[in-house]
Design a protein around this motif. Sequence first.
Motif, mmCIF file in Angstrom:
data_model
loop_
_atom_site.group_PDB
_atom_site.id
_atom_site.type_symbol
_atom_site.label_atom_id
_atom_site.label_comp_id
_atom_site.label_asym_id
_atom_site.label_seq_id
_atom_site.Cartn_x
_atom_site.Cartn_y
_atom_site.Cartn_z
ATOM 1 N N GLY A 104 6.502 21.001 -1.376
ATOM 2 C CA GLY A 104 6.444 20.942 -2.828
ATOM 3 C C GLY A 104 7.085 19.718 -3.444
ATOM 4 O O GLY A 104 7.048 19.536 -4.662
ATOM 5 N N SER A 105 7.666 18.853 -2.618
ATOM 6 C CA SER A 105 8.343 17.657 -3.130
ATOM 7 C C SER A 105 7.548 16.407 -2.754
ATOM 8 O O SER A 105 7.161 16.236 -1.592
ATOM 9 C CB SER A 105 9.754 17.574 -2.550
ATOM 10 O OG SER A 105 10.413 16.415 -2.991
ATOM 11 N N GLN A 106 7.296 15.533 -3.729
ATOM 12 C CA GLN A 106 6.524 14.322 -3.488
ATOM 13 C C GLN A 106 7.417 13.155 -3.091
ATOM 14 O O GLN A 106 8.507 12.973 -3.629
ATOM 15 C CB GLN A 106 5.724 13.937 -4.737
ATOM 16 C CG GLN A 106 4.416 14.676 -4.878
ATOM 17 C CD GLN A 106 3.502 14.032 -5.910
ATOM 18 O OE1 GLN A 106 3.912 13.141 -6.646
ATOM 19 N NE2 GLN A 106 2.261 14.486 -5.962
ATOM 20 N N THR A 107 6.908 12.375 -2.131
ATOM 21 C CA THR A 107 7.607 11.175 -1.681
ATOM 22 C C THR A 107 6.623 10.015 -1.678
ATOM 23 O O THR A 107 5.463 10.182 -1.281
ATOM 24 C CB THR A 107 8.168 11.370 -0.257
ATOM 25 O OG1 THR A 107 9.038 12.498 -0.246
ATOM 26 C CG2 THR A 107 8.942 10.143 0.200
ATOM 27 N N LYS A 108 7.080 8.828 -2.119
ATOM 28 C CA LYS A 108 6.233 7.635 -2.086
ATOM 29 C C LYS A 108 6.689 6.731 -0.947
ATOM 30 O O LYS A 108 7.844 6.314 -0.890
ATOM 31 C CB LYS A 108 6.296 6.887 -3.418
ATOM 32 C CG LYS A 108 5.402 5.646 -3.440
ATOM 33 C CD LYS A 108 5.267 5.066 -4.835
ATOM 34 C CE LYS A 108 6.549 4.399 -5.283
ATOM 35 N NZ LYS A 108 6.375 3.694 -6.585
ATOM 36 N N LEU A 109 5.755 6.440 -0.037
ATOM 37 C CA LEU A 109 6.026 5.557 1.093
ATOM 38 C C LEU A 109 5.231 4.274 0.898
ATOM 39 O O LEU A 109 4.072 4.312 0.472
ATOM 40 C CB LEU A 109 5.618 6.237 2.404
ATOM 41 C CG LEU A 109 6.186 7.655 2.626
ATOM 42 C CD1 LEU A 109 5.545 8.290 3.847
ATOM 43 C CD2 LEU A 109 7.692 7.598 2.777
ATOM 44 N N VAL A 110 5.832 3.131 1.214
ATOM 45 C CA VAL A 110 5.186 1.833 0.989
ATOM 46 C C VAL A 110 5.053 1.097 2.322
ATOM 47 O O VAL A 110 6.008 1.024 3.106
ATOM 48 C CB VAL A 110 5.993 0.979 -0.015
ATOM 49 C CG1 VAL A 110 5.268 -0.341 -0.280
ATOM 50 C CG2 VAL A 110 6.193 1.743 -1.326
ATOM 51 N N PHE A 111 3.853 0.516 2.558
ATOM 52 C CA PHE A 111 3.576 -0.137 3.835
ATOM 53 C C PHE A 111 2.875 -1.473 3.615
ATOM 54 O O PHE A 111 2.207 -1.693 2.599
ATOM 55 C CB PHE A 111 2.702 0.763 4.712
ATOM 56 C CG PHE A 111 3.330 2.087 5.012
ATOM 57 C CD1 PHE A 111 4.223 2.220 6.057
ATOM 58 C CD2 PHE A 111 3.045 3.196 4.226
ATOM 59 C CE1 PHE A 111 4.816 3.440 6.332
ATOM 60 C CE2 PHE A 111 3.635 4.420 4.493
ATOM 61 C CZ PHE A 111 4.530 4.541 5.545
ATOM 62 N N ASP A 112 3.016 -2.335 4.612
ATOM 63 C CA ASP A 112 2.356 -3.642 4.617
ATOM 64 C C ASP A 112 1.239 -3.587 5.662
ATOM 65 O O ASP A 112 1.500 -3.602 6.869
ATOM 66 C CB ASP A 112 3.372 -4.733 4.959
ATOM 67 C CG ASP A 112 2.765 -6.133 4.909
ATOM 68 O OD1 ASP A 112 1.518 -6.239 4.835
ATOM 69 O OD2 ASP A 112 3.528 -7.106 4.971
ATOM 70 N N LEU A 113 -0.002 -3.488 5.196
ATOM 71 C CA LEU A 113 -1.131 -3.348 6.112
ATOM 72 C C LEU A 113 -1.294 -4.581 6.995
ATOM 73 O O LEU A 113 -1.676 -4.475 8.165
ATOM 74 C CB LEU A 113 -2.419 -3.094 5.320
ATOM 75 C CG LEU A 113 -3.671 -2.791 6.152
ATOM 76 C CD1 LEU A 113 -3.476 -1.548 7.001
ATOM 77 C CD2 LEU A 113 -4.891 -2.635 5.259
ATOM 78 N N ILE A 120 0.855 -1.193 0.000
ATOM 79 C CA ILE A 120 0.000 0.000 0.000
ATOM 80 C C ILE A 120 0.890 1.241 0.000
ATOM 81 O O ILE A 120 1.846 1.339 0.773
ATOM 82 C CB ILE A 120 -0.942 0.003 1.222
ATOM 83 C CG1 ILE A 120 -1.972 -1.125 1.079
ATOM 84 C CG2 ILE A 120 -1.636 1.353 1.376
ATOM 85 C CD1 ILE A 120 -2.930 -1.221 2.247
ATOM 86 N N GLU A 121 0.572 2.172 -0.876
ATOM 87 C CA GLU A 121 1.406 3.361 -1.038
ATOM 88 C C GLU A 121 0.733 4.588 -0.422
ATOM 89 O O GLU A 121 -0.495 4.722 -0.465
ATOM 90 C CB GLU A 121 1.674 3.634 -2.518
ATOM 91 C CG GLU A 121 2.437 2.531 -3.224
ATOM 92 C CD GLU A 121 2.615 2.824 -4.703
ATOM 93 O OE1 GLU A 121 2.031 3.831 -5.185
ATOM 94 O OE2 GLU A 121 3.315 2.057 -5.375
ATOM 95 N N ILE A 122 1.546 5.460 0.146
ATOM 96 C CA ILE A 122 1.097 6.797 0.541
ATOM 97 C C ILE A 122 1.961 7.791 -0.223
ATOM 98 O O ILE A 122 3.192 7.797 -0.079
ATOM 99 C CB ILE A 122 1.232 7.032 2.055
ATOM 100 C CG1 ILE A 122 0.308 6.098 2.836
ATOM 101 C CG2 ILE A 122 0.905 8.492 2.399
ATOM 102 C CD1 ILE A 122 0.401 6.252 4.348
ATOM 103 N N ILE A 123 1.310 8.604 -1.044
ATOM 104 C CA ILE A 123 2.008 9.666 -1.767
ATOM 105 C C ILE A 123 1.905 10.925 -0.914
ATOM 106 O O ILE A 123 0.807 11.429 -0.659
ATOM 107 C CB ILE A 123 1.397 9.911 -3.158
ATOM 108 C CG1 ILE A 123 1.289 8.585 -3.933
ATOM 109 C CG2 ILE A 123 2.220 10.932 -3.925
ATOM 110 C CD1 ILE A 123 2.606 7.886 -4.152
ATOM 111 N N ARG A 124 3.031 11.413 -0.455
ATOM 112 C CA ARG A 124 3.067 12.537 0.486
ATOM 113 C C ARG A 124 3.840 13.705 -0.122
ATOM 114 O O ARG A 124 4.934 13.512 -0.661
ATOM 115 C CB ARG A 124 3.709 12.094 1.798
ATOM 116 C CG ARG A 124 3.828 13.172 2.857
ATOM 117 C CD ARG A 124 4.157 12.555 4.202
ATOM 118 N NE ARG A 124 3.033 11.762 4.703
ATOM 119 C CZ ARG A 124 3.102 10.953 5.760
ATOM 120 N NH1 ARG A 124 4.247 10.816 6.411
ATOM 121 N NH2 ARG A 124 2.038 10.280 6.157
#
Length: 289
Positions: A254-263, A246-250
């Motif tokens: 002004g800069s985007q970061t993609k974080l990935v998690f295991d629910l 599962i991804e969270i785009i944060r």
Amino acid sequence: AKGIRVEIPLRGASVKGWGITGEGMEVLFTAKPRTPAPGSAYQMGVGDRLDISVFGQDDLKATLEVLADGTVSFPLIGVMPVAGRTLAEVRAAVETRMKEFLVDPQVSLDIKDYQSQPVNVVGEVEKPGTYYLKGPTTLMDIMAQAGWMTKDAGSEIIITRHEAGSGTDGGTRQIPISKDDLLQGGTQYNPRLQSGDVITVGATQYFYIRGEVVKPGQYKLEDRPTLMKAVSIAEGLTPYARKKGIEIIRTVSGSQTKLVFDLKSIEERKASDVPLLPGDVIIVPRRLF
């Protein structure tokens, strides 16, 4: 005729002065002492403006301002310090000084403009701006003066307060107050304000959830939601959802970061749940088989 002064007790009042002059007669009625009005403990400060008058002495009527050094230049008696003193204290001091020049002076002293203890209200309120404390004033009092919150207001109010420190500038402290707690009452959620406080009412903030959830969409960021709570708000996962990846785009500065998690790991408490930030976009992937 020579002027005479008498004191005659009346029901509920007394005649303090009776003067017969060539122009007629003057009588001053002084009512029984009243209960101090709310705000009577207000301590005057720089910028406050005062109205003074003395019964029977029209030439002593004036509007005066508390100067930068905390003093006021009163008619007849000259300069007197008033900053940090209440209205009653200053009135008594003025009357005492005027007794050196007048017989039983009856001084009327009122605050015309409160200007020394500002607080600022910014953000999602109907009437943002600068307001002035007029004695003990709570957050609810000032919010009422500011017309309360707009329909776009968020769930939290922040009071930013300057704290005295060892340095010349001191520091600041932020006091978060939940809108719901404020409405429910209680002194711990309705603090007394201090001069210089800044009250910020932010706009409603949102997070977004897409992909394999029952109700994808935009949701209010309330009560500090986490990834698991966001999935619950969206009424859970679809049968085709994949919990891993599962991804969270944060977006930060002004800069985007993609974080990935295991629910699944979060559900099993093998990993910590993830607090969401304003604007987070959650993407729940679809299983390949």
